[in-house]
Every structure is written in structure tokens, then in C-alpha cells.
Write a protein that holds these residues in place. Sequence first.
Motif, PDB file in Angstrom:
ATOM      1  N   GLU A  14       0.835  -1.205   0.000  1.00  0.00           N
ATOM      2  CA  GLU A  14       0.000   0.000   0.000  1.00  0.00           C
ATOM      3  C   GLU A  14       0.875   1.262   0.000  1.00  0.00           C
ATOM      4  OE1 GLU A  14      -4.103  -1.247   2.345  1.00  0.00           O
ATOM      5  OE2 GLU A  14      -2.273  -1.029   3.503  1.00  0.00           O
ATOM      6  N   VAL A  15       1.929   1.225   0.812  1.00  0.00           N
ATOM      7  CA  VAL A  15       2.795   2.404   0.887  1.00  0.00           C
ATOM      8  C   VAL A  15       3.534   2.591  -0.448  1.00  0.00           C
ATOM      9  CG1 VAL A  15       4.696   3.516   2.131  1.00  0.00           C
ATOM     10  CG2 VAL A  15       3.025   2.157   3.387  1.00  0.00           C
ATOM     11  N   SER A  16       3.964   1.472  -1.054  1.00  0.00           N
ATOM     12  CA  SER A  16       4.652   1.550  -2.356  1.00  0.00           C
ATOM     13  C   SER A  16       3.732   2.141  -3.414  1.00  0.00           C
ATOM     14  CB  SER A  16       5.034   0.162  -2.870  1.00  0.00           C
ATOM     15  OG  SER A  16       6.060  -0.333  -2.154  1.00  0.00           O
ATOM     16  N   ALA A  17       2.480   1.685  -3.408  1.00  0.00           N
ATOM     17  CA  ALA A  17       1.527   2.152  -4.426  1.00  0.00           C
ATOM     18  C   ALA A  17       1.273   3.649  -4.233  1.00  0.00           C
ATOM     19  CB  ALA A  17       0.230   1.356  -4.326  1.00  0.00           C
ATOM     20  N   LEU A  18       1.177   4.052  -2.986  1.00  0.00           N
ATOM     21  CA  LEU A  18       0.954   5.474  -2.694  1.00  0.00           C
ATOM     22  C   LEU A  18       2.149   6.293  -3.194  1.00  0.00           C
ATOM     23  CD1 LEU A  18      -1.037   7.329  -1.155  1.00  0.00           C
ATOM     24  CD2 LEU A  18       0.316   6.920   0.896  1.00  0.00           C
ATOM     25  N   GLY A 200      21.928   8.208   0.454  1.00  0.00           N
ATOM     26  CA  GLY A 200      22.369   7.258  -0.571  1.00  0.00           C
ATOM     27  C   GLY A 200      21.413   6.078  -0.608  1.00  0.00           C
ATOM     28  N   GLU A 201      20.291   6.222   0.081  1.00  0.00           N
ATOM     29  CA  GLU A 201      19.286   5.155   0.125  1.00  0.00           C
ATOM     30  C   GLU A 201      18.505   5.100  -1.194  1.00  0.00           C
ATOM     31  OE1 GLU A 201      18.937   8.106   1.655  1.00  0.00           O
ATOM     32  OE2 GLU A 201      17.024   8.831   0.853  1.00  0.00           O
ATOM     33  N   SER A 202      17.850   3.973  -1.439  1.00  0.00           N
ATOM     34  CA  SER A 202      17.032   3.835  -2.650  1.00  0.00           C
ATOM     35  C   SER A 202      15.606   4.289  -2.358  1.00  0.00           C
ATOM     36  CB  SER A 202      17.011   2.362  -3.080  1.00  0.00           C
ATOM     37  OG  SER A 202      16.368   1.619  -2.058  1.00  0.00           O
ATOM     38  N   GLU A 203      14.818   4.351  -3.421  1.00  0.00           N
ATOM     39  CA  GLU A 203      13.402   4.691  -3.250  1.00  0.00           C
ATOM     40  C   GLU A 203      12.718   3.650  -2.338  1.00  0.00           C
ATOM     41  OE1 GLU A 203      11.179   6.242  -6.744  1.00  0.00           O
ATOM     42  OE2 GLU A 203       9.918   4.485  -6.327  1.00  0.00           O
ATOM     43  N   GLU A 204      13.106   2.374  -2.525  1.00  0.00           N
ATOM     44  CA  GLU A 204      12.519   1.305  -1.680  1.00  0.00           C
ATOM     45  C   GLU A 204      12.829   1.571  -0.205  1.00  0.00           C
ATOM     46  OE1 GLU A 204      14.297   0.478  -4.517  1.00  0.00           O
ATOM     47  OE2 GLU A 204      12.387   0.173  -5.551  1.00  0.00           O
ATOM     48  N   ASP A 205      14.021   2.084   0.066  1.00  0.00           N
ATOM     49  CA  ASP A 205      14.375   2.381   1.465  1.00  0.00           C
ATOM     50  C   ASP A 205      13.494   3.495   2.023  1.00  0.00           C
ATOM     51  OD1 ASP A 205      16.563   0.550   1.857  1.00  0.00           O
ATOM     52  OD2 ASP A 205      17.742   1.810   0.514  1.00  0.00           O
ATOM     53  N   ARG A 206      13.231   4.500   1.201  1.00  0.00           N
ATOM     54  CA  ARG A 206      12.373   5.598   1.693  1.00  0.00           C
ATOM     55  C   ARG A 206      10.959   5.072   1.954  1.00  0.00           C
ATOM     56  NH1 ARG A 206      15.906   8.378  -1.768  1.00  0.00           N
ATOM     57  NH2 ARG A 206      14.639   8.214  -3.641  1.00  0.00           N
ATOM     58  N   ILE A 207      10.515   4.187   1.058  1.00  0.00           N
ATOM     59  CA  ILE A 207       9.177   3.597   1.235  1.00  0.00           C
ATOM     60  C   ILE A 207       9.154   2.766   2.519  1.00  0.00           C
ATOM     61  CG2 ILE A 207       7.577   1.866   0.261  1.00  0.00           C
ATOM     62  CD1 ILE A 207       8.526   2.952  -2.554  1.00  0.00           C
ATOM     63  N   SER A 208      10.196   1.971   2.709  1.00  0.00           N
ATOM     64  CA  SER A 208      10.260   1.100   3.883  1.00  0.00           C
ATOM     65  C   SER A 208      10.296   1.930   5.177  1.00  0.00           C
ATOM     66  CB  SER A 208      11.497   0.206   3.760  1.00  0.00           C
ATOM     67  OG  SER A 208      11.719  -0.492   4.944  1.00  0.00           O
ATOM     68  N   LEU A 209      11.058   3.024   5.170  1.00  0.00           N
ATOM     69  CA  LEU A 209      11.108   3.897   6.358  1.00  0.00           C
ATOM     70  C   LEU A 209       9.710   4.451   6.652  1.00  0.00           C
ATOM     71  CD1 LEU A 209      12.551   5.665   8.537  1.00  0.00           C
ATOM     72  CD2 LEU A 209      12.940   7.364   6.739  1.00  0.00           C
ATOM     73  N   LEU A 210       9.043   4.963   5.617  1.00  0.00           N
ATOM     74  CA  LEU A 210       7.707   5.548   5.833  1.00  0.00           C
ATOM     75  C   LEU A 210       6.720   4.477   6.295  1.00  0.00           C
ATOM     76  CD1 LEU A 210       7.778   7.897   2.726  1.00  0.00           C
ATOM     77  CD2 LEU A 210       7.442   8.667   5.085  1.00  0.00           C
ATOM     78  N   GLY A 233      34.325  15.709   6.314  1.00  0.00           N
ATOM     79  CA  GLY A 233      34.977  14.849   7.302  1.00  0.00           C
ATOM     80  C   GLY A 233      34.128  13.631   7.666  1.00  0.00           C
ATOM     81  N   THR A 234      32.899  13.570   7.103  1.00  0.00           N
ATOM     82  CA  THR A 234      32.065  12.369   7.309  1.00  0.00           C
ATOM     83  C   THR A 234      32.060  11.560   6.007  1.00  0.00           C
ATOM     84  OG1 THR A 234      30.008  13.376   6.502  1.00  0.00           O
ATOM     85  CG2 THR A 234      30.505  13.659   8.850  1.00  0.00           C
ATOM     86  N   PRO A 235      31.734  10.260   6.083  1.00  0.00           N
ATOM     87  CA  PRO A 235      31.707   9.455   4.848  1.00  0.00           C
ATOM     88  C   PRO A 235      30.673   9.968   3.840  1.00  0.00           C
ATOM     89  CG  PRO A 235      31.530   8.060   6.817  1.00  0.00           C
ATOM     90  CD  PRO A 235      31.467   9.481   7.295  1.00  0.00           C
ATOM     91  N   MET A 236      29.772  10.831   4.273  1.00  0.00           N
ATOM     92  CA  MET A 236      28.717  11.298   3.356  1.00  0.00           C
ATOM     93  C   MET A 236      28.961  12.713   2.847  1.00  0.00           C
ATOM     94  SD  MET A 236      25.403   9.535   4.966  1.00  0.00           S
ATOM     95  CE  MET A 236      25.467   7.774   5.306  1.00  0.00           C
ATOM     96  N   GLU A 237      30.186  13.197   3.018  1.00  0.00           N
ATOM     97  CA  GLU A 237      30.447  14.611   2.673  1.00  0.00           C
ATOM     98  C   GLU A 237      30.205  14.906   1.199  1.00  0.00           C
ATOM     99  OE1 GLU A 237      34.484  16.079   2.907  1.00  0.00           O
ATOM    100  OE2 GLU A 237      35.299  14.063   2.893  1.00  0.00           O
ATOM    101  N   ASN A 238      30.383  13.877   0.321  1.00  0.00           N
ATOM    102  CA  ASN A 238      30.216  14.149  -1.113  1.00  0.00           C
ATOM    103  C   ASN A 238      28.887  13.645  -1.660  1.00  0.00           C
ATOM    104  OD1 ASN A 238      32.720  15.444  -1.411  1.00  0.00           O
ATOM    105  ND2 ASN A 238      33.749  13.439  -1.374  1.00  0.00           N
ATOM    106  N   ASN A 239      27.983  13.264  -0.785  1.00  0.00           N
ATOM    107  CA  ASN A 239      26.671  12.800  -1.274  1.00  0.00           C
ATOM    108  C   ASN A 239      26.007  13.897  -2.091  1.00  0.00           C
ATOM    109  OD1 ASN A 239      27.048  10.546   0.342  1.00  0.00           O
ATOM    110  ND2 ASN A 239      24.929  10.514   1.049  1.00  0.00           N
ATOM    111  N   GLU A 240      25.400  13.484  -3.210  1.00  0.00           N
ATOM    112  CA  GLU A 240      24.658  14.455  -4.015  1.00  0.00           C
ATOM    113  C   GLU A 240      23.328  14.775  -3.357  1.00  0.00           C
ATOM    114  OE1 GLU A 240      23.579  13.824  -8.217  1.00  0.00           O
ATOM    115  OE2 GLU A 240      25.731  13.362  -8.378  1.00  0.00           O
ATOM    116  N   MET A 241      22.894  16.006  -3.493  1.00  0.00           N
ATOM    117  CA  MET A 241      21.607  16.365  -2.876  1.00  0.00           C
ATOM    118  C   MET A 241      20.479  15.596  -3.573  1.00  0.00           C
ATOM    119  SD  MET A 241      20.008  20.092  -2.218  1.00  0.00           S
ATOM    120  CE  MET A 241      18.285  20.311  -1.868  1.00  0.00           C
ATOM    121  N   LEU A 242      19.582  15.085  -2.768  1.00  0.00           N
ATOM    122  CA  LEU A 242      18.439  14.340  -3.298  1.00  0.00           C
ATOM    123  C   LEU A 242      17.569  15.286  -4.126  1.00  0.00           C
ATOM    124  CD1 LEU A 242      16.982  11.520  -2.831  1.00  0.00           C
ATOM    125  CD2 LEU A 242      15.524  12.781  -1.249  1.00  0.00           C
TER     126      LEU A 242
END
Length: 333
Positions: A14-18, A200-210, A233-242
Motif C-alpha cells: 500500500e505504501v509503495s503504491a501510494l 544514498g538510500e534507494s526509493e525502496e528504502d524511503r518507502i520502507s522507512l515511511l 569529514g564524514t563518509p557522506m560529505e560528497n553525497n549528491e543532494m536528493l
Amino acid sequence: MSKENKQPVYTLEEVSALYARPLLDLVYEAASIHRTNHDANEMQICTLLSIKTGGCTEDCGYCSQSVHNDAELEKEILLKTDDVLKQARKAKESGSTRFCMGAAWPKVLDGRAFDRVCDMVKGVSDMGMEACCTLGMLTEEQAIKLKEAGLTAYNHNLDTSEEFYDKVVTTRKFDERLDTLKNIARAGISACCGGILGLGESEEDRISLLHTLSNLDPQPESVPINMLVPVKGTPMENNEMLDIFEWIRAIAVARILMPKSMVRLSAGRLTISKEAQALAFMAGANAIFTGEKLLTTPNPEKDADYALLDSLGIKPRKPFKDKECVSKKAISA
Ligand code: SAM
Ligand code: DTB
Ligand code: SF4
């Protein structure tokens, strides 16, 4: 959606479909649900203060305060109660109704430091502000002590999906976060529980969190949606903005799944345009942190935020508006 004892139970499908629906349909539905459950021209204004900064032994990959990361940071031992209350008074004078105190602790330890935090909570609550804390993991007894001191809410985020969790933090398990959330609920304290987007999470991860957030029982009183602030100085310093529309999508889905919760735009607003923030408000976001600093990273200037709210005709929300936000079930558990 199936309903059981008023608490909705959503399946992952249901959450995925939404989540997959056209964005503007989602925003439209979220806006309608928002207007049924809240005053859409009202915003909760909260102020954050880091009461103990840096030196945390957890290895959260996004965090400036972890000893495992190399961020440039001025560490601070636990602040004095009077200094914290001075800041709370200032926040109140500038229009804030909730004061949130954050400590870079993996978990709360009993003793003088915790007693001092309880004094801070009491002081903030005596000022007529909602008091919130985020101190890491917590036992039920500690949660009860905070409740007795006058705590309104405890912030404890799940941050990301259970599946992606060990790519972000390895020093604790997702289940330990859920345990603390149970302790908070048993003490009758409202939970402020959300996540971070852009790790760096996937769309499925965002769905799963919600999905996980919306199935918490009770649902969180407040759901912070943080956009990663990439810290040098963190491992995520170069992450691209979502992509900003993914952020809007997540906010709209959160509002639809958790109609009564406050949806809080937390970290990351400094790099988000005011037009995108306005769309997020349309999609149901109704709380922000103001003040030039979050815990350790910058936030929009207070005046800019008030100008934005003013131009949209949005008014600050009064404190303690929703006394019913603490589930009776949680109190009697
Ligand atoms: N140590 C406690 C804990 O982790 O629960 C409380 C403080 S911690 C800094 C509070 C929350 O801030 C985290 O759960 C995370 O969601 C958010 N946060 C920390 N660093 C962030 C960053 N760089 N970008 C976005 N959100 C961040
Ligand atoms: C939450 O979810 N976001 C706030 C609050 N709860 C405590 C904290 C954001 C911190 C952003 C990174 C920093 O300033 O260190
Ligand atoms: Fe510590 Fe909290 Fe930062 Fe994780 S997010 S490193 S637990 S302060």
C-alpha cells in the motif's frame, strides 16, 4: 487501507503504491488530509540547542559529532542548566513554542548529567514551552523520570530503512531504536520520530522507512524529515543532494499516512528554495526549526523564516495545542 482499533495498519504494498502516484495527485491528497486534521495556515516553531556537543561513540555516517568521523567541531561538555534556560527564554521571546535539547550521547546513563538534563526539562516546561530532548537510547525508567520533569516529546529517529540501516550505522541495530521508542511510549511521552533523506538510500528504502514510521503504535506525534546536510569529514560529505521532488513526495506520503502527526522540516532547509518549502507546507509540513544553528550545522536566519511565513500568511502555532497527542493507550500500557 485496513483499519484496526483506530490505528491504521499499512502494508508495504500500500505504501509503495501510494509513493508511486503522480506527484501532484499526492500533494493534492496530502493537502486535503492536512486541512481536515490541522490548521493549514499554522506552523509550529521550534528551537534546537546542542547541550552536549561531539565525542559520541556511535558511528552514524552522516553525523558531525561521531568520534568515528573527522568533522571540524568544537566539542563541549554538558552545558550548565542556567545557560540552557537563558537560551530557552531567548527562543521563547523570539516566538518559539518548543525547545529541543540534543546531546551527543549514544545512550542515557543514570547519574549527575542525566539529573541535570531533568532540571533543564523542568525549567523549560515551567516557562510554558514544550520541552523536547534527544539524548540517544533510553530505558523506560529514564523516560518516566523525564516525563515527571515535564518532558513533552522525545526525539529518536529511525533515520532510514531497516534494510539500509547497517550501511549508515554499525554500532547499533535498528531494533535498539525501536526498543527506545517502546520505552518512550510506555512512559506516556510523545515520540518525535522520523528520518534523513539523501543518505544514498534507494526509493525502496524511503518507502520502507515511511512504512515502519506509519505502523508505529502509537504513530509519532511528530515526524522530522531531515535532508542530509553533508558534513566535511564524514563518509557522506560528497553525497549528491536528493532531487527536491523526492523530498516533497516523502513529505506528502508522510502526511497521508500519518494525518494527525506534525510533519517537521528539519535539517537541510538552508539549501532548499523558499518555493520548494512552500510546496512542502502545501503537502502537509507544519513544523520547522528556526534559529541560525540546528545542533552543529547552519539553518536559515530567523528573520528569513519569519519573512517566508509572513509572505505565505502562516502564523505560529500556540504551545500545547494538542494535549491529546499522547496516546491514552501509551499511558495505560
Ligand atoms: N544522539 C542522539 C541520537 O542520535 O538519537 C541525538 C542527537 S542526533 C544528532 C539527532 C538526529 O539528527 C539524528 O537522528 C539525525 O536524524 C539528525 N542528523 C544528524 N546529523 C545530520 C545531518 N548531517 N544531516 C541531517 N540530519 C542529521
Ligand atoms: C531531528 O530529526 N533533526 C534535528 C532534531 N531532530 C534534533 C537535528 C538535526 C541535526 C542536523 C545536524 C546538525 O546540526 O548537527
Ligand atoms: Fe551520536 Fe546521535 Fe550523532 Fe549518531 S546521530 S553519532 S548517536 S550524536
